[in-house]
Design a protein around this motif. Structure first.
Motif, PDB file in Angstrom:
ATOM      1  N   SER A 198      -2.859   4.631  -0.835  1.00 22.38           N
ATOM      2  CA  SER A 198      -2.662   6.071  -1.051  1.00 22.38           C
ATOM      3  C   SER A 198      -3.482   6.366  -2.189  1.00 22.38           C
ATOM      4  O   SER A 198      -3.495   5.871  -3.297  1.00 22.38           O
ATOM      5  CB  SER A 198      -1.122   6.624  -1.079  1.00 22.38           C
ATOM      6  N   ARG A 199      -4.024   7.659  -2.259  1.00 17.31           N
ATOM      7  CA  ARG A 199      -4.698   8.175  -3.461  1.00 17.31           C
ATOM      8  C   ARG A 199      -3.928   8.584  -4.410  1.00 17.31           C
ATOM      9  O   ARG A 199      -3.969   8.894  -5.694  1.00 17.31           O
ATOM     10  CB  ARG A 199      -5.759   9.223  -2.979  1.00 17.31           C
TER      11      ARG A 199
ATOM     12  N   CYS B  41      -9.022  -6.065  -3.791  1.00  6.68           N
ATOM     13  CA  CYS B  41      -9.164  -4.726  -3.535  1.00  6.68           C
ATOM     14  C   CYS B  41     -10.691  -4.548  -3.223  1.00  6.68           C
ATOM     15  O   CYS B  41     -11.543  -5.019  -4.032  1.00  6.68           O
ATOM     16  CB  CYS B  41      -8.787  -3.672  -4.683  1.00  6.68           C
TER      17      CYS B  41
ATOM     18  N   ALA C 155      -6.017  -5.772   6.117  1.00  6.17           N
ATOM     19  CA  ALA C 155      -6.496  -4.761   5.003  1.00  6.17           C
ATOM     20  C   ALA C 155      -5.592  -3.301   5.236  1.00  6.17           C
ATOM     21  O   ALA C 155      -5.430  -3.187   6.224  1.00  6.17           O
ATOM     22  CB  ALA C 155      -7.876  -4.302   5.338  1.00  6.17           C
ATOM     23  N   GLN C 156      -5.449  -2.618   4.317  1.00  8.29           N
ATOM     24  CA  GLN C 156      -4.688  -1.519   4.218  1.00  8.29           C
ATOM     25  C   GLN C 156      -5.096  -0.545   3.399  1.00  8.29           C
ATOM     26  O   GLN C 156      -5.491  -1.062   1.973  1.00  8.29           O
ATOM     27  CB  GLN C 156      -3.088  -1.729   4.153  1.00  8.29           C
ATOM     28  N   LYS C 157      -5.226   0.839   3.579  1.00  9.70           N
ATOM     29  CA  LYS C 157      -5.844   1.808   2.513  1.00  9.70           C
ATOM     30  C   LYS C 157      -4.574   2.045   1.800  1.00  9.70           C
ATOM     31  O   LYS C 157      -3.549   2.488   2.325  1.00  9.70           O
ATOM     32  CB  LYS C 157      -6.476   3.053   3.357  1.00  9.70           C
TER      33      LYS C 157
ATOM     34  N   GLY D 242      -6.649   5.014  -3.780  1.00 10.21           N
ATOM     35  CA  GLY D 242      -7.729   5.021  -2.956  1.00 10.21           C
ATOM     36  C   GLY D 242      -8.451   3.834  -2.666  1.00 10.21           C
ATOM     37  O   GLY D 242      -9.423   3.997  -1.787  1.00 10.21           O
ATOM     38  N   ALA D 243      -8.179   2.747  -3.018  1.00  4.71           N
ATOM     39  CA  ALA D 243      -8.851   1.399  -2.880  1.00  4.71           C
ATOM     40  C   ALA D 243      -8.334   0.857  -1.386  1.00  4.71           C
ATOM     41  O   ALA D 243      -7.257   1.279  -0.858  1.00  4.71           O
ATOM     42  CB  ALA D 243      -8.374   0.436  -3.803  1.00  4.71           C
ATOM     43  N   THR D 244      -8.901   0.036  -0.748  1.00  5.38           N
ATOM     44  CA  THR D 244      -8.481  -0.910   0.521  1.00  5.38           C
ATOM     45  C   THR D 244      -8.112  -2.191  -0.148  1.00  5.38           C
ATOM     46  O   THR D 244      -8.685  -3.010  -0.763  1.00  5.38           O
ATOM     47  CB  THR D 244      -9.663  -1.111   1.364  1.00  5.38           C
TER      48      THR D 244
ATOM     49  N   ALA E  11       0.908  -1.340   0.236  1.00  4.88           N
ATOM     50  CA  ALA E  11       0.024  -0.170   0.043  1.00  4.88           C
ATOM     51  C   ALA E  11       0.863   1.359  -0.079  1.00  4.88           C
ATOM     52  O   ALA E  11       0.580   2.318  -0.667  1.00  4.88           O
ATOM     53  CB  ALA E  11      -0.906   0.180   1.262  1.00  4.88           C
TER      54      ALA E  11
END
Length: 155
Positions: free
Chosen positions: A149-150, A99, A145-147, A110-112, A63
């Protein structure tokens, strides 16, 4: 002086002296499986912690990567480190990426990111005869789970 009459000898008792033998026999019959169980559960717990740490660290490494090549390199480094640290069998470790929301290429901005790590724990002292070692293994799975970066891919 009166003569003392010696007491008659007690009758021979067939149970005399067998308590120690029974204690040793029953102790071994109960202690050996108990020690095996404690060892096997400790091994499974250690491998479970390794799978959980692997999933969490791979998710974070991917991520925070800058692009696909960097993500693959980071994931490989983390997996190598985790397998050696926790004693996981590298051949039995399987990593899957997904994702949320589902759909496009993963990982994306932006996805998880959800990383699932699966492995199998071989029970100790099981011989590799007739495939018993494959049958006597316990599957272990962990997810993290990890967000993402956009700004993924734009750096």
């Amino acid at each position: 002086m009166p003569l003392l009459h010696p007491r008659p000898a007690p009758p021979d008792d067939g149970e005399r002296g067998s308590a120690a033998l029974e204690f040793i026999l029953v102790g071994l019959l109960l202690l050996v499986p108990l020690v095996y169980l404690v060892g096997a559960l400790g091994l499974v717990q250690g491998q479970s912690l390794g799978a959980e740490a692997g999933a969490r660290h791979v998710a974070r490494a991917v991520a925070t990567a800058t692009d696909d090549a960097d993500a693959a390199h980071r994931a490989d480094l983390v997996l190598d480190s985790i397998t050696s640290e926790y004693g996981l069998d590298p051949a039995s470790v399987d990593v899957a990426f997904a994702c949320r929301p589902a759909g496009a290429v993963c990982p994306r901005a932006g996805a998880t990111l959800v990383v699932t790590l699966r492995t199998r724990v071989a029970l100790p002292l099981v011989p590799p005869v007739f495939g018993l070692d494959r049958l006597a293994s316990i599957p272990v799975e962990a997810s993290a789970a990890q967000k993402v970066s956009r700004f993924w891919g734009s750096r």
